[in-house]
Scaffold this active site. Structure first.
Site: not given
Ligand SMILES: Cc1ncc(COP(=O)(O)O)c(C=O)c1O
Length: 464
Positions: A270, A230, A145, A232
């Site tokens: 997400k 992570d 990312y 997410i």
């Molecule tokens: C792998 C990853 N980590 C963190 C984030 C940041 O997300 P947040 O909106 O929860 O700060 C993203 C956003 O695209 C992401 O893809």
């Protein structure tokens, strides 16, 4: 110059990448079916807009929480004054339950080990502050990312050392690649404090297998370092075999070896599609990390009215069960539509089963198999075709020609238009010699050229 009066941090930003540049170009000329039908379509934004109707219908049926009401009584004053950085207990209880639910209830989470943060951006940075001193390193598998260069390094002074993953095994993380990165970091004089993985992966859309997770955990235990997972995208997994959380690996007889070293990042940006609400968290059994992170979360708390609203939403078991299943179904449908559409115009994707995007192989459209060739193609796709997509180089991919295309932030009609624009472009490439797809070379010739060019001496010399 006034800049001289500013701090070093203020004069840098960690956002110099075509990933962010593409967003700027989109902002200048955004597609709108009526107001700007020739504008740029945003395919570089991992947003999930597929299930807003489900949340909106819940809000209509449950007007109390959004109106600051509890059992009909106004609780505005209570919420306005609440500022405890430990978070609302009702929200933390609901969030850990939801975290278990998106992981198939195979593992339970304890609200005492959860620190609330303003999104996972904040969670990842806090973890870096807790786990690494300036100049110390985390290993990150590529491609990763693009925001991590900003989130992990910018204010903390921590370093990222890439773990080189390649298309030859579908960009899977191997023990050999981890070892190689670890030794490379040491040669650079960097102390390695941990590995950070995104599982399921952004930008690949793939989830790690149980075996890969076991190997990763073995690696961090053997090296006596941390693992940040992570997760997410946990709730965006839509394929079988499903997503396995590192929490399951720890729970399966590894608790002692893993104690204090495994930290999970979560977010509602997400799966629930709520990046604007800024809700994330750090889950860790390391008491010192939880204690320091809780204090640091003062710099990025989740507002009390957001916590109050989401506590009610996530405590509604009938709602979450329906949402989790329906979101998966819609994501799969959309993913399949993109994969089918691309295949129809001769473009293949890495096989994936999670996320809000596909990792797309456009190597055959490059005029030269180099990162310059990739940028040339990217510019054509942004400015001529009118699609903002993310080039692999912005995700530190080692191989030119891969792109991330998002599919969940637009309507079906917009996705069809994006595919038809791409089809026209690919068709025009076939008639022009400088697009490699149309100059008569076979795929084998192309690959042979690629293998030569991607030898360590050429493309890997810089740690982008
Ligand atoms: C792998 C990853 N980590 C963190 C984030 C940041 O997300 P947040 O909106 O929860 O700060 C993203 C956003 O695209 C992401 O893809």
């Amino acid at each position: 110059m006034i800049q001289k009066l500013l701090s070093r941090t203020c004069n840098t930003h960690g956002q110099d990448s075509s990933y962010f540049l593409g967003w700027q170009e989109y902002e200048k000329n955004p597609y709108d079916p009526i107001a700007n039908p020739t504008g740029i379509i945003q395919m570089g934004l991992a947003e999930n807009q597929l299930c807003f109707d489900l949340i909106e219908s819940w809000l209509e049926k449950n007007p109390g929480p959004a109106g600051f009401k509890e059992d009909g009584a106004l609780i505005f004053r209570e919420l306005a004054l609440f500022q405890d950085y430990h978070g609302l207990p009702a929200f933390k209880n609901a969030l850990v339950k939801y975290m278990g639910e998106v992981r198939g209830n195979r593992v339970r989470f304890d609200p005492n080990n959860l620190v609330l943060t303003a999104g996972s951006t904040c969670a990842n940075e806090i973890l870096m502050f807790c786990l690494a001193d300036p100049g110390e390193a985390f290993l990150l598998p590529t491609p990763y990312y693009p925001g991590f260069d900003r989130d992990l390094k910018w204010r903390t002074g921590a370093e990222i050392v890439p773990v080189h993953c390649s298309s030859s095994n579908g960009f899977r993380i191997t023990a050999a690649a981890l070892e190689e990165a670890y030794h490379r970091a040491h040669k650079r004089g960097l102390a390695v404090k941990g590995v950070l993985v995104t599982n399921p992966s952004n930008p690949l859309g793939t989830a790690m297998t149980r075996r890969e997770l076991d190997e990763l955990v073995d690696f961090v235990v053997a090296k006596d370092i941390h693992l940040v997972s992570d997760e997410i995208y946990a709730g965006t997994n839509f394929a079988e075999p499903g997503f396995v959380s590192v929490a399951e690996v720890v729970a399966d007889g590894r608790a002692e070896a893993c104690r204090g070293r495994i930290h999970i990042v979560c977010s509602l940006s997400k799966d629930l599609g709520l990046p604007g609400f800024r809700v994330g968290g750090i889950y860790s059994d390391n008491e010192a990390v939880v204690s320091a992170a809780t204090k640091m979360s003062s710099f990025g708390l989740v507002s009390s009215q957001t916590q109050y609203l989401l506590a009610a939403l996530l405590s509604d078991e009938a709602f979450t069960a329906e949402y989790v299943a329906e979101n998966r179904r819609r994501l799969r449908e959309r993913h399949d539509a993109l994969v089918r559409g691309l295949r129809g115009i001769g473009i293949e994707c890495l096989e994936s089963g999670a996320g809000l995007f596909c990792w797309v192989d456009m190597r055959h459209l490059l005029s030269a198999v180099t990162f310059e060739g990739e940028m040339e193609l990217w510019k054509k796709i942004v400015y001529k075709v009118g699609l903002n997509i993310s080039p692999g180089s912005s995700c530190h991919c080692d191989e030119p020609g891969w792109f991330r295309l998002c599919f969940a932030n637009m309507s079906e009609d917009t996705l069809s238009l994006a595919l038809s624009r791409l089809q026209t472009f690919v068709g025009s490439c076939r008639n022009r010699p400088h697009c490699s797809g149309g100059d008569g070379r076979t795929r084998r010739q192309f690959l042979a050229r690629w293998v030569l060019r991607s030898s360590p001496a050429s493309d890997r010399k810089s740690e982008r």
